[in-house]
Design a protein around this motif. Structure first.
Motif, PDB file in Angstrom:
ATOM      1  N   ALA A 135     -17.529  35.563   0.745  1.00 50.94           N
ATOM      2  CA  ALA A 135     -16.730  36.021   1.875  1.00 50.94           C
ATOM      3  C   ALA A 135     -17.453  37.040   2.746  1.00 50.94           C
ATOM      4  O   ALA A 135     -16.918  37.472   3.745  1.00 50.94           O
ATOM      5  N   GLN A 136     -18.665  37.447   2.356  1.00 50.91           N
ATOM      6  CA  GLN A 136     -19.375  38.435   3.156  1.00 50.91           C
ATOM      7  C   GLN A 136     -19.794  37.827   4.492  1.00 50.91           C
ATOM      8  O   GLN A 136     -20.472  36.809   4.531  1.00 50.91           O
ATOM      9  N   PRO A 137     -19.398  38.431   5.609  1.00 54.96           N
ATOM     10  CA  PRO A 137     -19.728  37.854   6.911  1.00 54.96           C
ATOM     11  C   PRO A 137     -21.231  37.863   7.164  1.00 54.96           C
ATOM     12  O   PRO A 137     -21.971  38.673   6.610  1.00 54.96           O
ATOM     13  N   ALA A 138     -21.658  36.969   8.021  1.00 54.88           N
ATOM     14  CA  ALA A 138     -23.071  36.916   8.384  1.00 54.88           C
ATOM     15  C   ALA A 138     -23.436  38.154   9.196  1.00 54.88           C
ATOM     16  O   ALA A 138     -22.661  38.631  10.024  1.00 54.88           O
ATOM     17  N   GLY A 139     -24.630  38.655   8.949  1.00 56.61           N
ATOM     18  CA  GLY A 139     -25.086  39.836   9.658  1.00 56.61           C
ATOM     19  C   GLY A 139     -24.605  41.133   9.076  1.00 56.61           C
ATOM     20  O   GLY A 139     -24.892  42.196   9.625  1.00 56.61           O
ATOM     21  N   VAL A 140     -23.866  41.103   7.955  1.00 53.85           N
ATOM     22  CA  VAL A 140     -23.390  42.310   7.285  1.00 53.85           C
ATOM     23  C   VAL A 140     -24.311  42.581   6.103  1.00 53.85           C
ATOM     24  O   VAL A 140     -24.432  41.760   5.191  1.00 53.85           O
ATOM     25  N   VAL A 141     -24.965  43.741   6.100  1.00 53.77           N
ATOM     26  CA  VAL A 141     -25.902  44.056   5.032  1.00 53.77           C
ATOM     27  C   VAL A 141     -25.219  44.803   3.890  1.00 53.77           C
ATOM     28  O   VAL A 141     -25.666  44.734   2.748  1.00 53.77           O
ATOM     29  N   LEU A 142     -24.112  45.494   4.185  1.00 51.43           N
ATOM     30  CA  LEU A 142     -23.384  46.224   3.152  1.00 51.43           C
ATOM     31  C   LEU A 142     -21.902  45.962   3.301  1.00 51.43           C
ATOM     32  O   LEU A 142     -21.328  46.168   4.379  1.00 51.43           O
ATOM     33  N   SER A 143     -21.284  45.507   2.222  1.00 45.54           N
ATOM     34  CA  SER A 143     -19.852  45.228   2.211  1.00 45.54           C
ATOM     35  C   SER A 143     -19.221  45.949   1.025  1.00 45.54           C
ATOM     36  O   SER A 143     -19.589  45.700  -0.128  1.00 45.54           O
ATOM     37  N   VAL A 144     -18.300  46.851   1.325  1.00 42.01           N
ATOM     38  CA  VAL A 144     -17.608  47.633   0.299  1.00 42.01           C
ATOM     39  C   VAL A 144     -16.127  47.301   0.380  1.00 42.01           C
ATOM     40  O   VAL A 144     -15.519  47.429   1.451  1.00 42.01           O
ATOM     41  N   LEU A 191     -23.193  55.280  -9.990  1.00 39.97           N
ATOM     42  CA  LEU A 191     -21.904  55.613 -10.591  1.00 39.97           C
ATOM     43  C   LEU A 191     -21.039  54.371 -10.609  1.00 39.97           C
ATOM     44  O   LEU A 191     -20.885  53.710  -9.575  1.00 39.97           O
ATOM     45  N   ARG A 192     -20.503  54.044 -11.759  1.00 34.81           N
ATOM     46  CA  ARG A 192     -19.701  52.826 -11.886  1.00 34.81           C
ATOM     47  C   ARG A 192     -18.278  53.066 -11.376  1.00 34.81           C
ATOM     48  O   ARG A 192     -17.606  54.003 -11.818  1.00 34.81           O
ATOM     49  N   PRO A 193     -17.792  52.229 -10.480  1.00 38.89           N
ATOM     50  CA  PRO A 193     -16.424  52.413  -9.959  1.00 38.89           C
ATOM     51  C   PRO A 193     -15.374  51.952 -10.949  1.00 38.89           C
ATOM     52  O   PRO A 193     -15.650  51.162 -11.856  1.00 38.89           O
ATOM     53  N   ASP A 194     -14.163  52.445 -10.760  1.00 37.97           N
ATOM     54  CA  ASP A 194     -13.039  51.968 -11.556  1.00 37.97           C
ATOM     55  C   ASP A 194     -12.565  50.600 -11.077  1.00 37.97           C
ATOM     56  O   ASP A 194     -12.057  49.802 -11.867  1.00 37.97           O
ATOM     57  N   ALA A 195     -12.710  50.339  -9.800  1.00 40.72           N
ATOM     58  CA  ALA A 195     -12.320  49.049  -9.233  1.00 40.72           C
ATOM     59  C   ALA A 195     -13.055  48.862  -7.924  1.00 40.72           C
ATOM     60  O   ALA A 195     -13.563  49.818  -7.331  1.00 40.72           O
ATOM     61  N   GLY A 196     -13.102  47.624  -7.454  1.00 39.49           N
ATOM     62  CA  GLY A 196     -13.745  47.326  -6.188  1.00 39.49           C
ATOM     63  C   GLY A 196     -15.092  46.657  -6.369  1.00 39.49           C
ATOM     64  O   GLY A 196     -15.546  46.405  -7.490  1.00 39.49           O
ATOM     65  N   SER A 197     -15.740  46.351  -5.254  1.00 42.88           N
ATOM     66  CA  SER A 197     -17.026  45.674  -5.276  1.00 42.88           C
ATOM     67  C   SER A 197     -17.919  46.221  -4.182  1.00 42.88           C
ATOM     68  O   SER A 197     -17.444  46.705  -3.152  1.00 42.88           O
ATOM     69  N   VAL A 198     -19.236  46.142  -4.428  1.00 41.71           N
ATOM     70  CA  VAL A 198     -20.247  46.546  -3.460  1.00 41.71           C
ATOM     71  C   VAL A 198     -21.271  45.423  -3.387  1.00 41.71           C
ATOM     72  O   VAL A 198     -21.867  45.058  -4.410  1.00 41.71           O
ATOM     73  N   VAL A 199     -21.481  44.874  -2.195  1.00 44.35           N
ATOM     74  CA  VAL A 199     -22.402  43.766  -2.000  1.00 44.35           C
ATOM     75  C   VAL A 199     -23.455  44.187  -0.985  1.00 44.35           C
ATOM     76  O   VAL A 199     -23.123  44.624   0.116  1.00 44.35           O
ATOM     77  N   VAL A 200     -24.721  44.061  -1.360  1.00 41.79           N
ATOM     78  CA  VAL A 200     -25.838  44.413  -0.500  1.00 41.79           C
ATOM     79  C   VAL A 200     -26.623  43.147  -0.177  1.00 41.79           C
ATOM     80  O   VAL A 200     -27.244  42.554  -1.064  1.00 41.79           O
ATOM     81  N   ASN A 201     -26.536  42.718   1.054  1.00 37.27           N
ATOM     82  CA  ASN A 201     -27.263  41.538   1.525  1.00 37.27           C
ATOM     83  C   ASN A 201     -27.022  40.325   0.624  1.00 37.27           C
ATOM     84  O   ASN A 201     -27.928  39.567   0.303  1.00 37.27           O
ATOM     85  N   GLY A 202     -25.775  40.142   0.206  1.00 36.34           N
ATOM     86  CA  GLY A 202     -25.409  38.981  -0.602  1.00 36.34           C
ATOM     87  C   GLY A 202     -25.502  39.181  -2.100  1.00 36.34           C
ATOM     88  O   GLY A 202     -25.155  38.275  -2.852  1.00 36.34           O
ATOM     89  N   ARG A 214     -33.251  46.326  -5.441  1.00 33.66           N
ATOM     90  CA  ARG A 214     -34.564  46.085  -4.848  1.00 33.66           C
ATOM     91  C   ARG A 214     -34.530  46.215  -3.334  1.00 33.66           C
ATOM     92  O   ARG A 214     -35.542  46.541  -2.704  1.00 33.66           O
ATOM     93  N   MET A 215     -33.382  45.965  -2.723  1.00 29.79           N
ATOM     94  CA  MET A 215     -33.272  45.992  -1.267  1.00 29.79           C
ATOM     95  C   MET A 215     -32.804  47.333  -0.732  1.00 29.79           C
ATOM     96  O   MET A 215     -32.552  47.465   0.461  1.00 29.79           O
ATOM     97  N   MET A 216     -32.687  48.330  -1.618  1.00 30.04           N
ATOM     98  CA  MET A 216     -32.188  49.637  -1.196  1.00 30.04           C
ATOM     99  C   MET A 216     -33.233  50.726  -1.417  1.00 30.04           C
ATOM    100  O   MET A 216     -34.020  50.668  -2.360  1.00 30.04           O
ATOM    101  N   GLY A 217     -33.203  51.715  -0.506  1.00 28.08           N
ATOM    102  CA  GLY A 217     -33.908  52.965  -0.714  1.00 28.08           C
ATOM    103  C   GLY A 217     -32.872  54.068  -0.782  1.00 28.08           C
ATOM    104  O   GLY A 217     -31.973  54.128   0.075  1.00 28.08           O
ATOM    105  N   VAL A 218     -32.960  54.939  -1.787  1.00 29.00           N
ATOM    106  CA  VAL A 218     -31.876  55.875  -2.073  1.00 29.00           C
ATOM    107  C   VAL A 218     -32.403  57.300  -2.070  1.00 29.00           C
ATOM    108  O   VAL A 218     -33.454  57.601  -2.658  1.00 29.00           O
ATOM    109  N   LEU A 219     -31.662  58.169  -1.397  1.00 20.50           N
ATOM    110  CA  LEU A 219     -31.909  59.609  -1.448  1.00 20.50           C
ATOM    111  C   LEU A 219     -30.602  60.274  -1.889  1.00 20.50           C
ATOM    112  O   LEU A 219     -29.748  60.601  -1.070  1.00 20.50           O
ATOM    113  N   PRO A 220     -30.424  60.481  -3.208  1.00 25.02           N
ATOM    114  CA  PRO A 220     -29.171  61.076  -3.681  1.00 25.02           C
ATOM    115  C   PRO A 220     -29.104  62.568  -3.363  1.00 25.02           C
ATOM    116  O   PRO A 220     -30.118  63.211  -3.079  1.00 25.02           O
TER     117      PRO A 220
END
Length: 390
Positions: A135-144, A191-202, A214-220
């Protein structure tokens, strides 16, 4: 008469020499003593050697505890009678029999593990349904979607939904304790969520973790680095850890050091860096593998205005080339200047999100933020602060 006297000693000497040189020629008395000594010495090792082979059949007592075919193979290979039946050619058949026994054990254990079913826990399938990836739309790199997290009775994030398009410069603002860091930590898989989903580029962050990260760079926020490394060593480690070639890592390290103004500091330990320099070397480590998505938590905190301008220029060029940036910040003016999309989070809830103009509604971002956060509060009861103690 002289000749017989001369011949006798010669004959005696020859005989004596022959008897001395030939060790096998013994007198009857010496032979008896040697036989007696042999009779006394031979029985001594017999009581030591005979009991040793007796414990060998003891493993047969373990047969009822294990499968019959496996134990029969072991006892056959260990006993001397079964050695001719095996194809081991040499007299050192014990090592070959042990190797054959090990192969049989491995084969038997493999047969035992095969019927085991492998299934995902029911809870994971409910929290992170695979159907959402389609269901992730085209052109969306992050879907929460429906992201939720609680700590004991405190709800830190309450059902946050976000969609970030490719090439967006997305800012998340909110007061202290609003849930920004918790949200970004769940987005990046820290951090693991209690519910929900996170999709990065599919790729789902919690069911396809390796591909998503692999597709993310993170600065916590409050990032802890390997500060006993030099800056050059830290960047090299970050690049090699991401699978880059050695030559590529060295070239990118030089480029990033030049861009962030760290060329003269690469040989120093990271523990000797200032807070701003530490932030910049951490940002460089997050960017060295050229990820599709950068998730930055307070990237401009403790950074001087000159360095902040440099970092901003680097991030804008990155976005112009097709990258995506999601950052949190307390600086409303900075977010308004550099971001084209913004989300306002208060009390763990997403109160507004969209393009910068849509969220502002003709006001400044700070005014709109204060309005959404409940307005300014009137401070009373501090009249004593107007009188000085001296």
């Amino acid at each position: 008469m002289v000749e017989p006297v001369i011949d006798e000693p010669e004959t005696v000497e020859v005989v004596e020499e022959l008897e001395f040189e030939d060790a096998t020629v013994l007198s009857p008395r010496d032979a008896e003593l040697r036989e007696q000594a042999a009779d006394v010495v031979e029985p001594e090792p017999e009581p030591e050697l005979e009991p040793e082979p007796e414990p060998e059949p003891e493993p047969a007592a373990d047969e009822p505890l294990a499968e019959a075919p496996l134990e029969e193979d072991v006892t056959d290979d260990d006993t001397p009678a079964a050695e001719p039946a095996t194809p081991s050619p040499s007299p050192t058949g014990f090592a070959a029999s042990v190797a054959a026994w090990a192969r049989r054990v491995a084969a038997a254990s493999g047969r035992k593990r095969a019927p085991k079913p492998v299934a995902e826990p029911e809870e994971e399938r409910e929290l992170f349904p695979q159907g959402e990836l389609e269901a992730q739309p085209a052109g969306v790199v992050l879907s929460v979607r429906g992201l939720t997290k609680s700590f004991d009775d405190k709800v830190a994030v309450a059902g946050v939904d976000l969609e970030v398009s490719t090439g967006a410069f997305y800012g998340i603002v909110g007061p202290n304790g609003a849930g920004k860091t918790t949200t970004l930590s769940m987005i990046t898989g820290l951090l693991r969520p209690d519910a929900g989903s996170v999709v990065v580029n599919g790729s789902d962050v919690w069911t396809d973790t390796v591909q998503a990260k692999r597709m993310m760079g993170v600065l916590p926020d409050r990032l802890r680095l390997f500060d006993r490394l030099t800056g050059a060593q830290l960047l090299y480690y970050a690049g090699v850890l991401r699978g880059l070639d050695h030559a590529v890592v060295r070239a990118r390290t030089a480029d990033l050091a030049r861009a962030f103004g760290l060329e003269e500091s690469l040989g120093r330990l990271v523990s000797d860096y200032s807070a701003g320099m530490t932030k910049k070397i951490a940002l460089a480590a997050a960017m060295i593998h050229s990820p599709r998505l950068l998730v930055l938590d307070e990237p401009f905190e403790s950074v001087d205005p000159v360095s902040a301008a440099t970092v901003t220029e680097i991030l804008k060029k990155y976005v112009a080339a097709g990258g995506t940036v999601v950052l949190s910040s307390h600086s409303m003016d900075l977010v308004q200047r550099i971001c084209d999309h913004v989300a306002v989070v208060v009390g763990g809830e997403l109160l507004a999100d969209g393009t910068m103009d849509e969220v502002r509604g003709g006001q400044t971002l700070e005014e709109r933020f204060v309005e959404l956060a409940g307005g300014r509060t009137t401070v009373e009861g501090l009249e004593w602060l107007h009188s000085f103690s001296d």
